[in-house]
Write a protein that holds these residues in place. Structure first.
Motif, short mmCIF file in Angstrom:
data_model
loop_
_atom_site.label_atom_id
_atom_site.label_comp_id
_atom_site.label_asym_id
_atom_site.label_seq_id
_atom_site.Cartn_x
_atom_site.Cartn_y
_atom_site.Cartn_z
N UNK A 1 0.83 -1.21 0.00
CA UNK A 1 0.00 0.00 0.00
C UNK A 1 0.86 1.26 0.00
N UNK A 2 2.01 1.15 0.62
CA UNK A 2 2.87 2.33 0.68
C UNK A 2 4.32 1.93 0.90
N UNK A 3 5.18 2.69 0.23
CA UNK A 3 6.61 2.58 0.49
C UNK A 3 6.99 3.74 1.40
N UNK A 4 7.61 3.40 2.49
CA UNK A 4 7.94 4.40 3.51
C UNK A 4 9.40 4.81 3.35
N UNK A 5 9.60 6.10 3.10
CA UNK A 5 10.94 6.65 2.96
C UNK A 5 11.25 7.48 4.20
N UNK A 6 12.29 7.06 4.92
CA UNK A 6 12.60 7.75 6.17
C UNK A 6 14.09 7.63 6.44
N UNK A 7 14.54 8.48 7.34
CA UNK A 7 15.93 8.45 7.75
C UNK A 7 16.14 7.36 8.79
N UNK A 8 17.28 6.77 8.79
CA UNK A 8 17.58 5.71 9.74
C UNK A 8 17.46 6.21 11.18
N UNK A 9 17.68 7.49 11.35
CA UNK A 9 17.58 8.04 12.69
C UNK A 9 16.13 8.17 13.15
N UNK A 10 15.21 8.11 12.21
CA UNK A 10 13.78 8.16 12.56
C UNK A 10 13.15 6.76 12.54
N UNK B 1 11.93 15.14 8.42
CA UNK B 1 12.55 15.68 9.64
C UNK B 1 13.91 16.24 9.25
N UNK B 2 14.60 16.79 10.24
CA UNK B 2 15.95 17.26 9.96
C UNK B 2 16.84 16.11 9.52
N UNK C 1 3.06 11.20 -0.18
CA UNK C 1 2.43 11.67 1.06
C UNK C 1 3.53 12.13 1.99
N UNK C 2 3.40 13.36 2.49
CA UNK C 2 4.42 13.94 3.37
C UNK C 2 3.94 13.93 4.81
N UNK C 3 4.80 13.44 5.72
CA UNK C 3 4.52 13.46 7.16
C UNK C 3 5.66 14.20 7.83
N UNK C 4 5.33 15.28 8.53
CA UNK C 4 6.32 16.06 9.27
C UNK C 4 6.36 15.59 10.71
N UNK C 5 7.50 15.00 11.10
CA UNK C 5 7.65 14.55 12.48
C UNK C 5 7.89 15.71 13.42
N UNK C 6 8.42 16.78 12.90
CA UNK C 6 8.75 17.96 13.70
C UNK C 6 8.53 19.18 12.84
N UNK C 7 8.33 20.33 13.44
CA UNK C 7 8.10 21.54 12.64
C UNK C 7 9.26 21.76 11.65
N UNK C 8 8.90 21.88 10.39
CA UNK C 8 9.91 22.02 9.33
C UNK C 8 9.29 22.85 8.20
#
Length: 810
Positions: free
Chosen positions: A659-668, A725-726, A756-763
């Motif tokens: 349904x979705x491929x999740x692109x994220x930083x290893x730190x998140x 995120x940063x 689809x964009x998800x902001x974990x922190x204000x950016x």
């Protein structure tokens, strides 16, 4: 210029207007000549011009000789205020406008000889106050004209006038001419002469009188002219005369005989009887030099009548170009013994002399200078001429046997050894081809000329006492003989490949080595010359290398210690080909050619500096990151065709696995594993259908290129979720996933909102680096979800996310 033209047209009427129109038409067709060199000397001779061509106004010398110019108009030479030399001889010139030369204020030399000028106009010369030389010979004018033609020429120093038609010279014709260095008068057909016409010219340096007719028909007239120009220091040349008998020499008056010191007979026909008569007439005359050139001698060689005359004052006899019609009759000069015992200088040149008997040599008791060049002497007859080893000609200082058929150098050296005062010996243009290993020479010999022979090598035969040595025009290739006192050395016309070593000539001051096979020379070649001042090395086939060009240009400018006295025109490049024929002083070689090591060093250093600077700049603007992206992008594009073919064979929905491929930083990864995955794949509420997520840790195939994994994941997923995120914006692989997602979207392989964009922190968009331009674009154009920090708002977040992921189902 417009107003005078209009005024002349209005005042002159239709006829003048028509003439002016013809004149304009003529001017438009006026030929031009651009054969001018750097010294502004314009050579326009032998070009067939029928009128004076237009030439640059800055010309200093203009040669228009041997054309077909019949007239000089008033404006042909306008504007040539700097012209110093004008040559119009040999044109058939018949008409000169009175003001034709008015603008030539600086003119110093004017040649109008061999034309068709029937009269002379004083107005031609009225503005030529700077004129120093004027030649009017061989024009058909019969008299000089009135008023006096030369009245304005106050600086005139050389004057030539007369021709076949001149029949009178009147007192006052040369008024204004006060002193001359040279005066030439062709008066072969002169019938009337006023005594004193030439007498007022003083000082008078050199006089040439051509008096063929007067000597035959009017001896008194010839005598009057000779008397007017007879001064103790004035050489007199009588041309084109016949001395056949006693009547021919009567023109020498008593006054003239007292004053004549130098007499030349040129182009004469003379008999032995006339020579005797001449000697009788000149008995007691203080004549010091008698010259006879281009003479035809007739008679039987009887000189007895002149034996009682006194010619003790004669110091020099000079005879050149003699033709003796009955040479076998002139067997002896013993009867002229009274004449030969006084001269110190005797020259008999080109007279077909094959021997001078030893008895005649004995008569030359005071002789110091003997020139028998260009005759028929051989080694055998030279022995007779110099009387072998007999003590004869013991005062001789100079001997010239050049141009004779001599072949043995040892014979000459042996014959001249006895001359204890000999300083100069000229044996050039002979048949010498071999130089013996040793030769006797008088210790006084200082000047030796053996040029024009056939020597191929130099031996110790040459005397060590030489100060001047001429070996030009031989076949020499080297010179290693030590000559310690040599000051001048002439080696032109040989086969030298390089300059001879200066160690052999410690006192050499002048070296001439033109027309050899020299390729180049430089400072190192001249360092061995301790006292060299003048060098002539032009007219060689020079290779214009950097060192040679720079050295010669420095010497030509006088910046070195040696002067190149043969001038810039003698140094011409022969190679390389693109410089062939170019004067060395005009060659400009590039830095690349002349300083290759320096150029390479500087270029490499500069290239290294630029590379370092460029690397720093590229690193600062993240260019390397962009390069990696381009490389990855190209490789992905190459594989896109295979994926397209795979999609064509299978239904798109059949290929969807997630349904979705999740692109994220290893730190998140903690947030993804603890919040996202449990909430979407393992929902706590039964009303929420589980979703399948693609995570790189879990779902990427081991051993496959990571870019292919990313592309496969995006292709097999309905949506791509970016956890922003940063940490995300600092991850290169997150950037890849973002770019490939856009590539997939823009290529038309996905529908709807694939990202689809998800902001974990204000950016904000401004917090994203500029190199993430696609992310910045998405944040500007796409609605994104923000992860709430308050627990009560998270349920709404998850519902919005699920709706976004299942957007295609709604």
């Amino acid at each position: 210029c417009f107003f005078p033209v209009v005024l002349s047209l209005l005042c002159a009427g239709p006829l003048h207007s028509e003439n002016w129109g013809q004149r304009l038409n003529t001017d438009n067709k006026k030929p031009s000549c651009d054969h001018c060199n750097q010294q502004l000397f314009c050579n326009c001779s032998h070009n067939g011009f029928t009128s004076v061509p237009s030439v640059t106004g800055s010309a200093l010398s203009l040669d228009l000789s041997f054309n077909k110019i019949t007239a000089v108009t008033n404006d042909d030479l306008t504007g040539h205020t700097q012209l110093k030399v004008l040559d119009l001889h040999g044109n058939g010139l018949a008409e000169i406008h009175p003001s034709a030369f008015d603008s030539l204020w600086s003119l110093e030399q004017l040649d109008l000889s061999y034309n068709q000028l029937t009269m002379l106009n004083y107005k031609w010369f009225s503005k030529l106050e700077a004129l120093q030389q004027l030649n009017l010979l061989n024009n058909p004018y019969s008299y000089l004209g009135s008023p006096p033609v030369f009245g304005a020429l106050v600086r005139l120093r050389k004057l030539a006038l007369g021709g076949p038609s001149l029949n009178e010279l009147r007192r006052g014709d040369l008024s204004g001419v006060t002193q001359l260095e040279e005066l030439t008068v062709h008066a072969n057909n002169l019938t009337s002469y006023d005594a004193g016409t030439l007498a007022h010219i003083w000082p008078l340096g050199h006089v040439t009188l051509s008096l063929h007719g007067p000597f035959l028909t009017n001896v008194t007239l010839a005598g009057a002219m000779i008397d007017d120009v007879s001064y103790p220091e004035t050489p007199i040349i009588l041309k084109d005369i016949h001395l056949i008998g006693v009547q021919s020499v009567q023109p020498f008056s008593k006054a003239a005989k007292r004053r004549i010191r130098y007499l030349t007979l040129h182009n004469v026909s003379v008999s032995d009887e006339a020579i005797v008569d001449l000697l009788v007439v000149l008995d007691g005359v203080p004549l010091t030099k008698l010259t006879i050139e281009d003479v035809t001698l007739t008679g039987e060689g009887w000189w007895e009548k002149a034996s009682k005359t006194d010619h003790k004052s004669i110091d020099e006899f000079h005879i050149r170009n003699v033709v003796i019609l009955d040479v076998y009759k002139f067997t002896s000069l013993l009867q002229l013994g009274f004449l030969l015992e006084y001269p110190r200088r005797v020259s008999v040149i080109n007279a077909k002399v094959f021997v001078m008997p030893c008895l005649t040599s004995h008569l030359l008791k005071n002789l110091q200078y003997l020139d028998l060049s260009d005759n028929l002497l051989t080694d055998l007859t030279l022995v007779e001429t110099l009387c072998g080893t007999t003590q004869t000609l013991m005062d001789i200082r100079v001997l010239n046997f050049s141009g004779n058929a001599l072949k043995s150098l040892s014979t000459v050296s042996r014959l001249v050894t006895k001359f204890s005062k000999l300083t100069h010996l000229d044996i050039s243009r002979t048949g010498y081809s071999f130089m013996p290993s040793s030769c006797p020479w008088p210790s006084t010999l200082r000047f030796l000329n053996i040029s024009g022979a056939k020597f191929t090598a130099i031996t110790p035969c040459l005397p060590k006492t030489l100060e001047v040595l001429d070996l030009s025009n031989n076949n020499l290739k080297d010179f290693t003989l030590l000559l310690p006192v040599l000051r001048e050395l002439y080696l032109s016309g040989n086969k030298f490949l390089r300059l001879p070593s200066g160690l052999s000539f410690p006192n050499l001051q002048t070296l001439t080595i033109q027309s050899n096979t020299l390729n180049m020379f430089g400072k190192t070649d001249l360092q061995s010359y301790q006292r060299l001042e003048n060098l002539q090395a032009g007219q060689n086939k020079f290779v214009c290398s950097c060192d040679f060009v720079s050295f010669v240009q420095l010497e030509l400018r006088g910046g070195g210690g040696i002067e190149l006295t043969d001038g810039v025109d003698s140094y011409i490049c022969d190679s390389p080909f693109y410089l062939q024929g170019q004067p060395v002083d005009q060659v400009r070689l590039s830095v690349v050619m002349c300083h290759q090591v320096l150029f390479v060093s500087v270029s490499c250093g500069l290239a290294l500096f630029v590379a370092i600077l460029l690397s720093v700049v590229l690193w600062r603007i993240h260019a390397f990151w962009y390069l990696k992206m381009i490389w990855a992008w190209l490789k992905t594009k190459r594989n896109s065709r295979q994926r397209q073919q795979r999609r064509d064979k299978a239904d798109t929905e059949a290929l969807i696995s997630f349904d979705a491929f999740v692109s994220y930083s290893e730190r998140d990864a903690g947030w993804v594993e603890n919040f996202l995955v449990p909430e979407l794949e393992e929902p706590r509420s039964a009303s929420h259908q589980p979703l399948t997520l693609c995570l790189h840790k879990r779902d990427f195939l081991p051993g496959q290129w990571i870019v292919d994994n990313i592309m496969n994941a995006i292709e097999r997923s309905r949506r791509t979720v970016f956890i922003l995120s940063e940490n995300f914006v600092q991850s290169d692989w997150c950037r890849y996933e973002l770019d490939f997602s856009h590539f997939w979207l823009f290529e038309g392989h996905a529908t709807g909102e694939a990202a689809i964009l998800i902001l974990l922190e204000p950016l904000s968009k401004d917090d994203v680096p500029k190199r993430f331009y696609k992310l910045r674009k998405l944040m500007s154009s796409t609605t994104y979800l923000e992860w709430p920090q308050e627990d009560e708002k998270r349920e709404e977040f998850w519902r919005s996310l699920r709706n976004a992921l299942r957007g295609n189902d709604n």
